[in-house]
Every structure is written in C-alpha cells, then in structure tokens.
Write a protein that holds these residues in place. Structure first.
Motif, PDB file in Angstrom:
ATOM      1  N   ALA A  19      -7.999  -0.740   2.771  1.00  0.00           N
ATOM      2  CA  ALA A  19      -7.074  -1.261   3.775  1.00  0.00           C
ATOM      3  C   ALA A  19      -6.046  -0.207   4.160  1.00  0.00           C
ATOM      4  CB  ALA A  19      -6.377  -2.504   3.223  1.00  0.00           C
ATOM      5  N   GLN A  20      -5.993   0.069   5.458  1.00  0.00           N
ATOM      6  CA  GLN A  20      -5.010   1.018   5.965  1.00  0.00           C
ATOM      7  C   GLN A  20      -3.739   0.271   6.363  1.00  0.00           C
ATOM      8  OE1 GLN A  20      -7.220   2.747   9.171  1.00  0.00           O
ATOM      9  NE2 GLN A  20      -8.098   4.363   7.895  1.00  0.00           N
ATOM     10  N   VAL A  21      -2.648   1.020   6.426  1.00  0.00           N
ATOM     11  CA  VAL A  21      -1.366   0.461   6.831  1.00  0.00           C
ATOM     12  C   VAL A  21      -1.223   0.695   8.329  1.00  0.00           C
ATOM     13  CG1 VAL A  21       1.111   0.474   6.511  1.00  0.00           C
ATOM     14  CG2 VAL A  21      -0.394   0.979   4.581  1.00  0.00           C
ATOM     15  N   SER A  22      -1.267  -0.369   9.100  1.00  0.00           N
ATOM     16  CA  SER A  22      -1.132  -0.249  10.552  1.00  0.00           C
ATOM     17  C   SER A  22       0.343  -0.137  10.910  1.00  0.00           C
ATOM     18  CB  SER A  22      -1.764  -1.467  11.232  1.00  0.00           C
ATOM     19  OG  SER A  22      -1.623  -1.368  12.629  1.00  0.00           O
ATOM     20  N   VAL A  23       0.703   0.923  11.620  1.00  0.00           N
ATOM     21  CA  VAL A  23       2.095   1.168  12.004  1.00  0.00           C
ATOM     22  C   VAL A  23       2.181   1.185  13.520  1.00  0.00           C
ATOM     23  CG1 VAL A  23       4.057   2.710  11.838  1.00  0.00           C
ATOM     24  CG2 VAL A  23       2.478   2.517   9.916  1.00  0.00           C
ATOM     25  N   SER A  35      -4.365  -3.605  -1.869  1.00  0.00           N
ATOM     26  CA  SER A  35      -5.312  -2.492  -1.785  1.00  0.00           C
ATOM     27  C   SER A  35      -4.832  -1.376  -0.871  1.00  0.00           C
ATOM     28  CB  SER A  35      -6.662  -3.020  -1.278  1.00  0.00           C
ATOM     29  OG  SER A  35      -6.518  -3.594   0.017  1.00  0.00           O
ATOM     30  N   GLN A  36      -3.690  -1.568  -0.210  1.00  0.00           N
ATOM     31  CA  GLN A  36      -3.167  -0.520   0.661  1.00  0.00           C
ATOM     32  C   GLN A  36      -2.669   0.684  -0.138  1.00  0.00           C
ATOM     33  OE1 GLN A  36      -0.160  -2.730   2.720  1.00  0.00           O
ATOM     34  NE2 GLN A  36      -1.513  -3.274   4.412  1.00  0.00           N
ATOM     35  N   LEU A  37      -2.305   0.465  -1.386  1.00  0.00           N
ATOM     36  CA  LEU A  37      -1.770   1.536  -2.223  1.00  0.00           C
ATOM     37  C   LEU A  37      -2.630   1.665  -3.469  1.00  0.00           C
ATOM     38  CD1 LEU A  37       0.604   3.559  -2.562  1.00  0.00           C
ATOM     39  CD2 LEU A  37       1.779   1.778  -3.872  1.00  0.00           C
ATOM     40  N   LYS A  38      -3.142   2.881  -3.715  1.00  0.00           N
ATOM     41  CA  LYS A  38      -3.959   3.136  -4.896  1.00  0.00           C
ATOM     42  C   LYS A  38      -3.262   4.139  -5.794  1.00  0.00           C
ATOM     43  CE  LYS A  38      -8.454   1.963  -2.950  1.00  0.00           C
ATOM     44  NZ  LYS A  38      -9.886   2.294  -2.951  1.00  0.00           N
ATOM     45  N   TYR A  39      -3.586   4.068  -7.081  1.00  0.00           N
ATOM     46  CA  TYR A  39      -2.903   4.937  -8.028  1.00  0.00           C
ATOM     47  C   TYR A  39      -3.884   5.515  -9.037  1.00  0.00           C
ATOM     48  CZ  TYR A  39      -3.064   1.505 -11.845  1.00  0.00           C
ATOM     49  OH  TYR A  39      -3.457   0.663 -12.836  1.00  0.00           O
ATOM     50  N   PHE A  40      -3.427   6.620  -9.644  1.00  0.00           N
ATOM     51  CA  PHE A  40      -4.220   7.319 -10.661  1.00  0.00           C
ATOM     52  C   PHE A  40      -3.261   7.918 -11.674  1.00  0.00           C
ATOM     53  CE2 PHE A  40      -5.876  11.435 -12.179  1.00  0.00           C
ATOM     54  CZ  PHE A  40      -7.014  11.002 -12.859  1.00  0.00           C
ATOM     55  N   ILE A  41      -3.458   7.612 -12.959  1.00  0.00           N
ATOM     56  CA  ILE A  41      -2.612   8.156 -14.026  1.00  0.00           C
ATOM     57  C   ILE A  41      -3.220   9.457 -14.505  1.00  0.00           C
ATOM     58  CG2 ILE A  41      -1.607   7.757 -16.295  1.00  0.00           C
ATOM     59  CD1 ILE A  41      -1.726   4.788 -15.755  1.00  0.00           C
ATOM     60  N   ALA A  42      -2.470  10.559 -14.326  1.00  0.00           N
ATOM     61  CA  ALA A  42      -2.960  11.869 -14.721  1.00  0.00           C
ATOM     62  C   ALA A  42      -2.962  11.997 -16.244  1.00  0.00           C
ATOM     63  CB  ALA A  42      -2.107  12.965 -14.094  1.00  0.00           C
ATOM     64  N   GLN A  58     -11.345   8.110  -8.135  1.00  0.00           N
ATOM     65  CA  GLN A  58     -10.956   7.434  -9.366  1.00  0.00           C
ATOM     66  C   GLN A  58      -9.674   6.618  -9.201  1.00  0.00           C
ATOM     67  OE1 GLN A  58     -10.950  10.056 -12.803  1.00  0.00           O
ATOM     68  NE2 GLN A  58     -12.562  11.353 -11.893  1.00  0.00           N
ATOM     69  N   PHE A  59      -9.070   6.661  -8.023  1.00  0.00           N
ATOM     70  CA  PHE A  59      -7.846   5.901  -7.791  1.00  0.00           C
ATOM     71  C   PHE A  59      -8.166   4.405  -7.760  1.00  0.00           C
ATOM     72  CE2 PHE A  59      -6.137   9.884  -7.203  1.00  0.00           C
ATOM     73  CZ  PHE A  59      -4.825   9.890  -6.725  1.00  0.00           C
ATOM     74  N   LYS A  60      -7.255   3.597  -8.302  1.00  0.00           N
ATOM     75  CA  LYS A  60      -7.435   2.145  -8.354  1.00  0.00           C
ATOM     76  C   LYS A  60      -6.359   1.457  -7.521  1.00  0.00           C
ATOM     77  CE  LYS A  60      -6.930   2.083 -12.779  1.00  0.00           C
ATOM     78  NZ  LYS A  60      -6.811   1.625 -14.172  1.00  0.00           N
ATOM     79  N   PRO A  61      -6.683   0.334  -6.886  1.00  0.00           N
ATOM     80  CA  PRO A  61      -5.668  -0.376  -6.087  1.00  0.00           C
ATOM     81  C   PRO A  61      -4.616  -1.023  -6.982  1.00  0.00           C
ATOM     82  CG  PRO A  61      -7.701  -1.633  -6.167  1.00  0.00           C
ATOM     83  CD  PRO A  61      -8.010  -0.305  -6.802  1.00  0.00           C
ATOM     84  N   ILE A  62      -3.395  -1.089  -6.470  1.00  0.00           N
ATOM     85  CA  ILE A  62      -2.298  -1.728  -7.207  1.00  0.00           C
ATOM     86  C   ILE A  62      -2.516  -3.236  -7.317  1.00  0.00           C
ATOM     87  CG2 ILE A  62       0.168  -2.289  -7.090  1.00  0.00           C
ATOM     88  CD1 ILE A  62      -0.363   0.495  -8.063  1.00  0.00           C
ATOM     89  N   ASN A  63      -3.002  -3.854  -6.212  1.00  0.00           N
ATOM     90  CA  ASN A  63      -3.280  -5.295  -6.172  1.00  0.00           C
ATOM     91  C   ASN A  63      -2.057  -6.148  -6.502  1.00  0.00           C
ATOM     92  OD1 ASN A  63      -5.949  -5.020  -5.375  1.00  0.00           O
ATOM     93  ND2 ASN A  63      -6.657  -4.776  -7.491  1.00  0.00           N
ATOM     94  N   TYR A  79      -1.899   7.002  -3.463  1.00  0.00           N
ATOM     95  CA  TYR A  79      -2.485   7.392  -2.177  1.00  0.00           C
ATOM     96  C   TYR A  79      -2.477   6.195  -1.236  1.00  0.00           C
ATOM     97  CZ  TYR A  79      -5.775   9.069   1.332  1.00  0.00           C
ATOM     98  OH  TYR A  79      -6.345   9.447   2.510  1.00  0.00           O
ATOM     99  N   PHE A  80      -2.114   6.442   0.036  1.00  0.00           N
ATOM    100  CA  PHE A  80      -2.193   5.406   1.057  1.00  0.00           C
ATOM    101  C   PHE A  80      -2.475   6.070   2.397  1.00  0.00           C
ATOM    102  CE2 PHE A  80       2.196   6.757   1.129  1.00  0.00           C
ATOM    103  CZ  PHE A  80       2.538   6.746   2.470  1.00  0.00           C
ATOM    104  N   GLU A  81      -2.970   5.280   3.315  1.00  0.00           N
ATOM    105  CA  GLU A  81      -3.259   5.766   4.660  1.00  0.00           C
ATOM    106  C   GLU A  81      -2.550   4.897   5.691  1.00  0.00           C
ATOM    107  OE1 GLU A  81      -7.418   5.927   5.332  1.00  0.00           O
ATOM    108  OE2 GLU A  81      -7.751   7.672   4.036  1.00  0.00           O
ATOM    109  N   THR A  82      -2.102   5.530   6.775  1.00  0.00           N
ATOM    110  CA  THR A  82      -1.476   4.813   7.870  1.00  0.00           C
ATOM    111  C   THR A  82      -2.321   4.977   9.118  1.00  0.00           C
ATOM    112  OG1 THR A  82      -0.143   6.717   8.531  1.00  0.00           O
ATOM    113  CG2 THR A  82       0.808   5.208   6.907  1.00  0.00           C
TER     114      THR A  82
END
Length: 689
Positions: A19-23, A35-42, A58-63, A79-82
């Motif tokens: 899911a992208q963030v529509s601006v 699902s707009q924001l995903k994360y990865f623990i280094a 390997q990034f997972k959604p915050i949900n 990571y997120f996309e607009t």
C-alpha cells in the motif's frame, strides 16, 4: 536459472506493490500505518544504507497505527512509498511523534536501487540540525510530480523506549498543531510550577518537611516531563548529549524516590504500618542506586537504569495499595485525598509504562496522560497537604479551648499560665513576621524565574546589536516586559522588538506577562510576512481564547508597541496598541501613533494599523510603557508626562546609544526622587544604524 529470476522479480514486485501513501495538494495530514510502513531490525546499532537496501524484501509491515518496540537497542529501518498524482512537486513533512529519539537518518530512493541522504536529526545530534529549530522530529520531503517516491529512514534510540507514530503533513498543519500544543503545555507546566512554588512556600511558612519533600518531587517530575516532551533538549541542555540521554531515567528515579518518601510521611506509615519500614528503605536504596547507575558512562548502564525505573514504578504502584487500604481504615481524611490523587496518577502511569514496554499502543491518554495525571495529582495532594495543616491547626485550637475552660475554673491558679500564653502569642506574632519575610524571599525567587523568561542582554545583543533596555518594576515581579525576536521570512531576516504593559502589576501582572510572552512567541511562529499588525491581531485572538472563565471573557490584556526592521533594506514597520513609537535623532523626535485599543478583550473594533517607512542614518527608535510618563516627581509634585519625557530624551542625548539610555534612566530616577513608584517602567532604545 531463468525460472528463478522470474520468481525473484515477481517477489520483488510483490514487495514494492504494498500500500502506497497517496498524497494530494489538499491533504493536510496522512498517517503512516498498517502495511504502508514496513520495518527491518538490523543486526547491530551501526548499520548503513548499503547493507540494508539489499534486504528490502525482508522488511515486514507494522500493521498498527504506531511503532512500539519496547527497549530495542539495534538500528531499525523503515520504508514507505508516496504517490503524488498532481502535476506539481509537493513539499511535505515526515513527522515522528517522539521528540527524544536518539538518531534518525532519512534517505530518498532514486531509480531502482539508489538511496540518497536528505536529512538527519535526533536527540543525540546537534540541535541546529532540527528543522526550523523545532523540538519535534520533522523532515522535509520533496515529492516529484506524477510519480512514486520511496523513502528509507533509520531510527536508533540507544535502548530507551522505542515508540513513535509517523505521519506526512503540510508544514502549515504542523505549525497550527504546534501552536495548540505549546498553549496546552504552557498551561500544564504553569500549573506545575505554581504548585511547586506554593509547596515551597508552605514548607517555609509552616516549617514542615513533608512540604519540602513534595516540592523536590514536583521539581524532579516536572524536569522529567520537560525531558520526555523534548523541551529539555530545546531549553535546558541543548547539545549536551550525555545529559539528554540520561535525563529520563535519572529524574524518573529521583522523582519516584521523593514520592515514596512523601507517601511514607503523608500516610503516616511509621504508625499505621510500621512493619513495612524496612521494605521502604530497600526501595529507596534501589532508587538512589539507580540514579547513580543512570549517570555512569556506557549504554549498558543507561539501559539498565531505564528498565529498572519502569519496573520499579510498576512494582511500587502495586505495593502502595496495601498501606493505603490500612490507612483508609483508620478514618484518615488525608488518606482519602491521597486515594483520589493516587488513582488518577496510577491510571496515567500504568498507561505510560505499559506503552514503554510496547504492551499498549499510543493514544491521547498514553501520550499525554502522564503529564495530565501528574498535574492533577499535584493539585489534589497540595490540597491534601493544606488539609493536613488545617487538621493540625484545628487540633491546636482545640487544645487552646480546653486551656480557656481550665482558666475559667482555676482563674487564680492559672494566672501564671495566662502570662505564659501571652508570651507565646507574642512569640507567634514575631514568628509570623519572620514568615512574611520568608514569603517575600519566595517571591524574590519567582522574580528570578520571570527574569529568566525575559531576553538576557547576551541574548538580545547577538540578535539586535545596539539594543539597550531600561527595566524598573514597581514591585518584586512586574507586568511590563520586553521581547526580542529575529525571524527569517523568505530570503529576508527581520528583527522584531516590543515593549508591553500587561494588565496590573506585581504577581497578577507577572502572570499575565508570562501568558502574553507565550502568545507573542506562538503567534510569531505563524507569521507569513513581517507585519506587526498581523502579529498583534493573532496575539489578541490568543488572549481572548485563553482568558475564558465559565463562559465569561476576562477583561485582561496588554498595551504594546511592536516594531520590526530590515537592516539591509532599511525598512521599519510598526504597530502599537495604545503605545506609540518614537523615532529620534540629536535634534528632534518623530511620533508614530498607535491604534487606540488594547491587545485582548476590547470594546473597540478598530483593526491594528501598520506603519511602514524607510529610516535614515543617525536615527534611533524608542519603545516604552506608560509607567515613566505617569510618574510624579519629588520636586514638582506633578507627572512627567509626554512633553517632559521628550525634553529629557533630547537633553540627555549621547552619541553612544548605551550611554544615552543610561542618561535617561538616571534622569528618570532623579525626577522620581523619594516619590513612590506608581507603575512598572520599561524602555527600549535601538540605534538602527
């Protein structure tokens, strides 16, 4: 091989199809969630973009609506996309709700696999890196027209509570929210500071150790709130990274220590539950030890102290329930007030601590409940302390009544006792006089606080060279104040100066001056042009909104003269509310008239009038309150008035503006002589060249 490549490309496409963030140009606020924001623990706390960008799959959604990872010590990448569907480039702000995150690095995706750094900030970074000098973590994003923009950002909080909500907002929307928050926090911390001063005064007046202990508790937790909300980094320990990193566990441990001591004395546990005294001492030792641990160098010690104080807070909340119930059974009136305050505070503390451990998500109660609950608890327990003193006083009055009855029945035998009582009354009167002196000392301390809010000479001399101030309050604290601000508007830098006279003087005037200074600062942040009239209009609206009591608007406000000028363009702009601006040189004075209405509630509907002119060489401007022209002189017995002040200013002229103002000050004091000062006096002289 071709089959594996197709599978890989399909997996990669699936990853980037989240899911992208529509601006849109109309959207003021878009929250990053689900699902707009995903994360990865280094794998460590020192990861870099090169090692992470290859692991995007390997990034997972915050949900969820917020990020809450407890006490995570490693780097976490997001990571997120607009999606910008408009034909123009949009500027939006990425905002993280937690202002005390240690490090944040933001990258923009260019092409398929290239990320370029665009911003850095954080509590462990120079404060000058923060966007627009804000206490909040805000990062400007440039969204290309008709395109998808990908962004990566790294967050590391050094083992402190890892939580925040993220959103994409317009800058104007952030400014409006920031202004509302500043007013909320101003009122909240105003209540806390007032309660602290009140308890300190009670301790001094009645010489009760419990009031001093509660004062220390209030100071510790107020500093903790300032740290948690980012005001500590903004005002108190800017760029002091060690203090910024250790303030939360240190002040939290110290505050809990004093609160435990206060509870022990307030509930009289030494009498009601004497067996728990060793347990109390054990907790006190742990808390003081944790204070020391929080100050030791090394991330491990900071993490230990942060976890310990949160755990201790939860344990003590449960532990206090038993002695509280025992004390309530004794019929103690003060224990009832403690129960109410304890219940309010514990709800907010539990929400705050459980949020820190990642058990509950962010909400208004979880984010602000600790501050609100603490303020309410402070007020309730202050009334409880007053009730305690009243009960002690009632007991004393009861003893005195019994003595009077005994005196009536044994008049002759108790004549000596009456004389002794008379001596005690005299001693009490003398002691009361001493208490009054101590209260005056407390007000002198309040003066130090007010002076700290005024711009210091070292501060305003850097912002506005050749600025000189004469400030002479009538009482210990004053309703007059002066204000200096340098604001960048577009490509130009404007220097704003003001002298204000708030309703009243002394303590009421000082309280109004704090509110008015806060209104000026908040209104200045919203200015779109160097317009003093617009500034006063905004300030007037602030004061009307926040001086409402039970639906009735208080008739309080201020008279003020505000000027701003641009040194490069030699442009001077002015707007006054009942206070004029004088432009002067060695030979003459030009008066720029004000609008005949105050700032705040007014029967007049006049709009504030803006004056603009080009200033010349050898010109100075003078801003002043009416305290000087209304002052009676010892020799003449009459007021100085405007003509007398003009004459004095020209007669005392000196090529050095500093000496010029000193000459005016000496002239005013000589004119006043031994006459009583009628009002606060404030005067500001600026050499425009």
């Amino acid at each position: 091989m071709k089959k594996y490549l197709i599978v890989f490309l399909l997996s990669l496409a699936h990853f980037f199809s989240h899911a992208q963030v529509s601006v849109t140009p109309q959207a003021d606020f878009v929250e990053l969630q689900g699902s707009q924001l995903k994360y990865f623990i280094a794998g460590s706390a020192n990861s870099d973009i090169q090692s992470v960008k290859s692991k995007l799959d390997q990034f997972k959604p915050i949900n969820s609506r917020m990020v809450n990872l407890g006490f995570e010590t490693k780097d976490v990448w997001f990571y997120f996309e607009t999606k910008n569907t408009s034909d123009s480039r949009l500027i939006r702000m990425l905002k993280l709700s937690n202002p005390i995150i240690d490090e944040v690095d933001v990258y923009k995706r260019i092409g398929t696999n290239t990320f370029i750094p665009i911003a850095k900030s954080g509590d462990q970074r120079p404060f000058s890196w923060r966007y627009d000098g804000s206490r909040e973590l805000i990062f400007p994003l440039k969204l290309d027209p008709n395109s998808t923009n990908g962004f990566l950002f790294r967050v590391n909080n050094g083992g402190e509570q890892f939580y925040f909500q993220s959103s994409i907002e317009k800058g104007s929307s952030i400014q409006i929210k920031h202004a509302n928050k500043q007013v909320f926090y101003g009122l909240l911390f105003g209540i806390m500071i007032f309660v602290i001063i009140l308890n300190l005064s009670l301790g001094i007046l009645f010489r009760q150790r419990i009031a001093y202990i509660y004062t220390f508790y209030g100071v510790s937790f107020t500093l903790l709130q300032l740290s948690l909300l980012g005001f500590g980094t903004t005002w108190l320990w800017t760029d002091q990274y060690f203090i910024s990193n250790r303030a939360n566990p240190f002040f939290a441990s110290l505050g809990v220590f004093f609160f435990l001591n206060f509870t022990y004395r307030y509930l009289e546990l030494a009498v009601n539950t004497p067996k728990i005294k060793p347990v109390i001492r054990f907790f006190q030792i742990i808390l003081l030890t944790n204070c020391v641990i929080s100050l030791l160098p090394g991330t491990v010690f900071m993490n230990i102290s942060a976890v310990t104080v949160n755990a201790m807070t939860l344990v003590l909340n449960l532990f206090i329930i038993y002695p509280l119930i025992v004390t309530l059974k004794t019929g103690s009136k003060t224990a009832k007030s403690y129960l109410v305050a304890f219940s309010v505070l514990q709800v907010s503390v539990f929400a705050f601590v459980l949020r820190n451990f990642g058990v509950i998500p962010n909400s208004f109660l979880a984010d602000n409940g600790l501050q609100i609950g603490f303020a309410v608890e402070m007020v309730i327990l202050t009334f409880g302390i007053l009730l305690r003193f009243k009960l002690m006083n009632d007991a004393s009055i009861s003893v005195l009544a019994e003595a009077n009855e005994l005196k009536q029945s044994l008049n002759i035998q108790l004549e000596s006792e009456v004389e002794l009582r008379t001596k005690e009354v005299i001693l009490q009167r003398n002691e009361l006089e001493q208490k009054n002196e101590e209260i005056t000392s407390s007000i002198l301390y309040a003066k130090r606080i007010q002076n700290a809010l005024l711009p210091s000479s070292s501060y305003y001399s850097k912002l506005v060279p050749n600025l000189n101030v004469f400030y002479h309050p009538k009482d210990i604290v004053a309703g007059d104040f002066y204000w200096v601000k340098r604001i960048r508007l577009g490509e130009d830098i404007w220097k704003f100066v003001a002298v204000a006279d708030c309703t009243g003087h002394g303590v009421p005037g000082a309280m109004m001056s704090v509110l008015c200074m806060n209104a000026l600062n908040e209104s200045a942040r919203l200015l779109e042009d160097a317009d003093p009239a617009d500034l006063l209009t905004r300030v007037s609206a602030y004061l009307r909104d926040y001086l409402l009591t039970d639906g009735l608007e208080l008739s309080d406000g201020m008279d003020i003269s505000v000027a701003c000028y641009n040194s490069e363009k030699q442009i001077l702009r002015f707007c006054g509310a009942n206070n004029p601006l004088w432009i002067l040189n060695e030979n003459e004075i030009q008066v720029i008239p004000p609008t005949k209405r105050p700032v705040g509630k007014s029967e007049s509907s006049l709009a504030f009038e803006l004056h603009e002119l080009n200033y010349q060489e050898n010109q100075r401007i003078l801003l002043f309150s009416d305290g000087c022209i209304d002052q009676f002189g010892e020799v003449t017995g009459k007021k100085l008035k405007t003509p007398g002040l003009k004459k004095m200013i020209l007669e005392k002229y000196h090529p050095d503006p500093k000496n010029h103002l000193q000459n005016i000050e000496q002239g005013l004091l000589k004119w006043m002589g031994n006459e009583e000062q009628l009002d606060d006096i404030c005067m500001m002289l600026i050499d425009l060249n």
